[in-house]
Design a protein around this motif. Structure first.
Motif, PDB file in Angstrom:
ATOM      1  N   SER A 197       0.818  -1.215   0.000  1.00 41.91           N
ATOM      2  CA  SER A 197       0.000   0.000   0.000  1.00 41.91           C
ATOM      3  C   SER A 197       0.851   1.263   0.000  1.00 41.91           C
ATOM      4  CB  SER A 197      -0.894   0.058   1.253  1.00 41.91           C
ATOM      5  OG  SER A 197      -1.744  -1.055   1.342  1.00 41.91           O
ATOM      6  N   GLY A 198       2.146   1.144   0.317  1.00 46.16           N
ATOM      7  CA  GLY A 198       2.930   2.350   0.596  1.00 46.16           C
ATOM      8  C   GLY A 198       4.220   2.432  -0.188  1.00 46.16           C
ATOM      9  N   GLY A 199       5.278   2.750   0.548  1.00 51.40           N
ATOM     10  CA  GLY A 199       6.568   3.014  -0.090  1.00 51.40           C
ATOM     11  C   GLY A 199       7.231   1.790  -0.682  1.00 51.40           C
ATOM     12  N   GLY A 200       6.968   0.646  -0.113  1.00 57.37           N
ATOM     13  CA  GLY A 200       7.446  -0.594  -0.708  1.00 57.37           C
ATOM     14  C   GLY A 200       8.908  -0.925  -0.472  1.00 57.37           C
ATOM     15  N   SER A 201       9.462  -0.482   0.665  1.00 55.03           N
ATOM     16  CA  SER A 201      10.873  -0.828   0.878  1.00 55.03           C
ATOM     17  C   SER A 201      11.041  -2.314   1.201  1.00 55.03           C
ATOM     18  CB  SER A 201      11.498   0.054   1.964  1.00 55.03           C
ATOM     19  OG  SER A 201      10.965  -0.230   3.227  1.00 55.03           O
ATOM     20  N   ASN A 202      10.091  -2.904   1.905  1.00 57.36           N
ATOM     21  CA  ASN A 202      10.176  -4.359   2.138  1.00 57.36           C
ATOM     22  C   ASN A 202       9.984  -5.127   0.833  1.00 57.36           C
ATOM     23  OD1 ASN A 202      10.572  -5.226   5.034  1.00 57.36           O
ATOM     24  ND2 ASN A 202       9.048  -3.592   5.276  1.00 57.36           N
ATOM     25  N   MET A 203       9.038  -4.682   0.016  1.00 58.51           N
ATOM     26  CA  MET A 203       8.859  -5.288  -1.309  1.00 58.51           C
ATOM     27  C   MET A 203      10.168  -5.236  -2.087  1.00 58.51           C
ATOM     28  SD  MET A 203       7.016  -3.499  -4.520  1.00 58.51           S
ATOM     29  CE  MET A 203       8.509  -2.472  -4.588  1.00 58.51           C
ATOM     30  N   ALA A 204      10.840  -4.084  -2.046  1.00 50.03           N
ATOM     31  CA  ALA A 204      12.100  -3.938  -2.779  1.00 50.03           C
ATOM     32  C   ALA A 204      13.155  -4.897  -2.231  1.00 50.03           C
ATOM     33  CB  ALA A 204      12.592  -2.493  -2.690  1.00 50.03           C
TER      34      ALA A 204
ATOM     35  N   LEU B  70       2.547 -10.050   2.356  1.00 46.50           N
ATOM     36  CA  LEU B  70       2.008  -8.730   2.680  1.00 46.50           C
ATOM     37  C   LEU B  70       3.190  -7.872   3.120  1.00 46.50           C
ATOM     38  CD1 LEU B  70      -1.126  -9.756   4.815  1.00 46.50           C
ATOM     39  CD2 LEU B  70      -0.918  -9.565   2.328  1.00 46.50           C
ATOM     40  N   ALA B  71       3.340  -6.711   2.485  1.00 50.28           N
ATOM     41  CA  ALA B  71       4.494  -5.856   2.799  1.00 50.28           C
ATOM     42  C   ALA B  71       3.995  -4.410   2.916  1.00 50.28           C
ATOM     43  CB  ALA B  71       5.559  -5.988   1.722  1.00 50.28           C
ATOM     44  N   GLY B  72       3.535  -4.075   4.116  1.00 46.86           N
ATOM     45  CA  GLY B  72       2.950  -2.752   4.301  1.00 46.86           C
ATOM     46  C   GLY B  72       1.620  -2.641   3.581  1.00 46.86           C
ATOM     47  N   PHE B  73       0.852  -3.721   3.585  1.00 47.90           N
ATOM     48  CA  PHE B  73      -0.475  -3.736   2.952  1.00 47.90           C
ATOM     49  C   PHE B  73      -1.488  -3.343   4.021  1.00 47.90           C
ATOM     50  CE2 PHE B  73      -4.306  -6.084   1.403  1.00 47.90           C
ATOM     51  CZ  PHE B  73      -4.458  -5.387   0.215  1.00 47.90           C
TER      52      PHE B  73
ATOM     53  N   ASN C 259       3.283 -12.140   6.519  1.00 46.45           N
ATOM     54  CA  ASN C 259       3.208 -10.697   6.757  1.00 46.45           C
ATOM     55  C   ASN C 259       4.421 -10.271   7.574  1.00 46.45           C
ATOM     56  OD1 ASN C 259       1.954  -8.036   7.013  1.00 46.45           O
ATOM     57  ND2 ASN C 259       1.509  -8.597   9.151  1.00 46.45           N
ATOM     58  N   ILE C 260       4.820  -9.012   7.389  1.00 46.88           N
ATOM     59  CA  ILE C 260       5.839  -8.435   8.275  1.00 46.88           C
ATOM     60  C   ILE C 260       5.194  -7.361   9.123  1.00 46.88           C
ATOM     61  CG2 ILE C 260       6.707  -6.762   6.557  1.00 46.88           C
ATOM     62  CD1 ILE C 260       9.553  -7.664   7.985  1.00 46.88           C
ATOM     63  N   HIS C 261       5.530  -7.393  10.412  1.00 48.16           N
ATOM     64  CA  HIS C 261       4.957  -6.425  11.349  1.00 48.16           C
ATOM     65  C   HIS C 261       6.092  -5.795  12.153  1.00 48.16           C
ATOM     66  CE1 HIS C 261       2.002  -4.555  13.915  1.00 48.16           C
ATOM     67  NE2 HIS C 261       2.720  -4.945  14.958  1.00 48.16           N
ATOM     68  N   PRO C 262       6.027  -4.464  12.337  1.00 51.15           N
ATOM     69  CA  PRO C 262       7.142  -3.795  13.000  1.00 51.15           C
ATOM     70  C   PRO C 262       7.068  -3.808  14.527  1.00 51.15           C
ATOM     71  CG  PRO C 262       5.633  -2.162  12.142  1.00 51.15           C
ATOM     72  CD  PRO C 262       5.086  -3.511  11.750  1.00 51.15           C
ATOM     73  N   SER C 263       7.029  -5.005  15.096  1.00 50.05           N
ATOM     74  CA  SER C 263       7.185  -5.163  16.551  1.00 50.05           C
ATOM     75  C   SER C 263       7.542  -6.616  16.815  1.00 50.05           C
ATOM     76  CB  SER C 263       5.904  -4.811  17.320  1.00 50.05           C
ATOM     77  OG  SER C 263       4.968  -5.867  17.231  1.00 50.05           O
TER      78      SER C 263
ATOM     79  N   VAL D  67      14.395  -0.345  13.012  1.00 46.32           N
ATOM     80  CA  VAL D  67      13.581  -1.562  12.841  1.00 46.32           C
ATOM     81  C   VAL D  67      13.434  -1.885  11.353  1.00 46.32           C
ATOM     82  CG1 VAL D  67      11.272  -2.557  13.142  1.00 46.32           C
ATOM     83  CG2 VAL D  67      12.349  -1.299  15.031  1.00 46.32           C
ATOM     84  N   LEU D  68      13.230  -0.848  10.535  1.00 41.67           N
ATOM     85  CA  LEU D  68      13.028  -1.096   9.100  1.00 41.67           C
ATOM     86  C   LEU D  68      14.254  -1.776   8.483  1.00 41.67           C
ATOM     87  CD1 LEU D  68      10.804  -0.644   6.966  1.00 41.67           C
ATOM     88  CD2 LEU D  68      11.968   1.479   6.335  1.00 41.67           C
ATOM     89  N   ALA D  69      15.451  -1.375   8.918  1.00 43.50           N
ATOM     90  CA  ALA D  69      16.661  -2.029   8.401  1.00 43.50           C
ATOM     91  C   ALA D  69      16.648  -3.516   8.759  1.00 43.50           C
ATOM     92  CB  ALA D  69      17.905  -1.350   8.965  1.00 43.50           C
ATOM     93  N   ALA D  70      16.160  -3.833   9.945  1.00 42.30           N
ATOM     94  CA  ALA D  70      16.057  -5.244  10.345  1.00 42.30           C
ATOM     95  C   ALA D  70      14.968  -5.958   9.541  1.00 42.30           C
ATOM     96  CB  ALA D  70      15.773  -5.337  11.842  1.00 42.30           C
ATOM     97  N   GLU D  71      13.872  -5.251   9.265  1.00 44.68           N
ATOM     98  CA  GLU D  71      12.805  -5.852   8.442  1.00 44.68           C
ATOM     99  C   GLU D  71      13.364  -6.303   7.095  1.00 44.68           C
ATOM    100  OE1 GLU D  71       9.062  -3.683   8.187  1.00 44.68           O
ATOM    101  OE2 GLU D  71       9.608  -2.551   9.969  1.00 44.68           O
ATOM    102  N   HIS D  72      14.206  -5.443   6.509  1.00 47.50           N
ATOM    103  CA  HIS D  72      14.755  -5.757   5.190  1.00 47.50           C
ATOM    104  C   HIS D  72      15.673  -6.971   5.248  1.00 47.50           C
ATOM    105  CE1 HIS D  72      14.065  -1.229   4.184  1.00 47.50           C
ATOM    106  NE2 HIS D  72      12.937  -1.927   4.238  1.00 47.50           N
TER     107      HIS D  72
HETATM  108  C1  GRF Z   1       6.844  -1.615   7.507  1.00 44.03           C
HETATM  109  O1  GRF Z   1       7.305  -1.116   8.735  1.00 44.03           O
HETATM  110  C2  GRF Z   1       6.030  -2.847   7.726  1.00 44.03           C
HETATM  111  O2  GRF Z   1       6.504  -3.640   8.776  1.00 44.03           O
HETATM  112  C3  GRF Z   1       4.693  -2.270   8.094  1.00 44.03           C
HETATM  113  O3  GRF Z   1       4.529  -1.158   7.240  1.00 44.03           O
HETATM  114  C4  GRF Z   1       5.812  -0.671   6.870  1.00 44.03           C
HETATM  115  C5  GRF Z   1       5.871  -0.700   5.375  1.00 44.03           C
HETATM  116  O4  GRF Z   1       7.028  -0.124   4.879  1.00 44.03           O
HETATM  117  N1  GRF Z   1       3.663  -3.281   7.985  1.00 44.03           N
HETATM  118  P1  GRF Z   1       7.430  -0.365   3.367  1.00 44.03           P
HETATM  119  O5  GRF Z   1       6.225   0.014   2.516  1.00 44.03           O
HETATM  120  O6  GRF Z   1       7.823  -1.792   3.201  1.00 44.03           O
HETATM  121  O7  GRF Z   1       8.577   0.585   3.115  1.00 44.03           O
END
Ligand code: GRF
Length: 219
Positions: free
Chosen positions: A14-21, A91-94, A112-116, A175-180
């Motif tokens: 739904s958003g910036g898509g950094s996890n998708m990238a 699901l990546a920021g959906f 899904n990825i969740h930031p916690s 946290v986002l760096a760890a998500e990636h």
């Molecule tokens: C990430 O923090 C993800 O965990 C959360 O929404 C954010 C999406 O960021 N569900 P991005 O679109 O992947 O940059």
């Protein structure tokens, strides 16, 4: 011995898509056990769309505002997944709640990825809430999706320290760096069959090291 076929993955954003990238970058390696075949986005203005297109991944916009209810929206998403012969949904920021019927259809095939560090801090504004709670470790979780929001068997988690002076923004960036790091790890484990759901927990099988939780950044 022939190499097993790579799993076909669709990413919902739904958003910036950094996890998708991060997933697309990992899957650029032919040895990665999954390929990203389609990105589905519910927002026509999402930054993720240009990133996916630049990486040569097909994009589909399914604007939720064009649908009268969640069932018909989810049916359109499901049709787009089926049309792409999707094996695994990421699901990546959906930012849409999915109906129980949709979740059930993709049970154990949708992550899904969740930031916690679940089960702490389900829902939104996780970083501000972690600071408010004065925790010293925060992090992120990749999990199989269940109908209840931010619930489901945990595949990989990363712990991230909270540092004096952190704001929600600085903590979110850490946290986002760890998500990636962990989302590609988790997808690889699922796509290769090394992470399977047994009951309502994930068992890591098949040799090799299970993806480990780690503190980010490393000491
Ligand atoms: C990430 O923090 C993800 O965990 C959360 O929404 C954010 C999406 O960021 N569900 P991005 O679109 O992947 O940059």
């Amino acid at each position: 011995m022939s190499t097993p076929a790579r799993k076909r993955v669709a990413v919902l954003v739904s958003g910036g898509g950094s996890n998708m990238a991060a997933l697309i970058a990992a899957a650029a390696d032919p040895a990665f056990p999954a390929e990203i075949v389609r990105v589905i986005c519910n927002r026509p203005d999402a930054g993720a769309l240009a990133k996916a297109a630049a990486a040569g991944v097909e994009t589909v916009i399914i604007d939720h505002r064009s649908y009268s209810d969640r069932e018909t929206f989810d049916a359109a998403v499901d049709a787009a997944l089926v049309a792409a012969e999707t094996d695994i949904v990421c699901l990546a920021g959906f930012m849409r709640l999915l109906t129980p019927g949709f979740v059930e259809k993709w049970r154990d095939r949708m992550i899904n990825i969740h930031p916690s560090l679940l089960p702490s801090f389900k829902g939104l504004h996780t970083h501000a809430r972690a600071l408010e709670a004065d925790v010293t470790l925060h992090g992120c979780t990749v999990h199989f999706v269940r109908a209840e929001m931010d619930m489901g068997p945990i595949i990989v988690q990363a712990a991230v320290p909270v540092i004096d002076g952190d704001t929600a923004e600085t903590l979110a960036a850490r946290v986002l760096a760890a998500e990636h790091r962990i989302y590609p790890q988790a997808l690889a484990a699922v796509a290769s069959g090394r992470a399977v759901v047994d009951g309502e927990r994930v068992v890591h099988t098949g040799g090799g090291e299970p993806p480990a939780a780690f503190v980010w950044p490393p000491a």
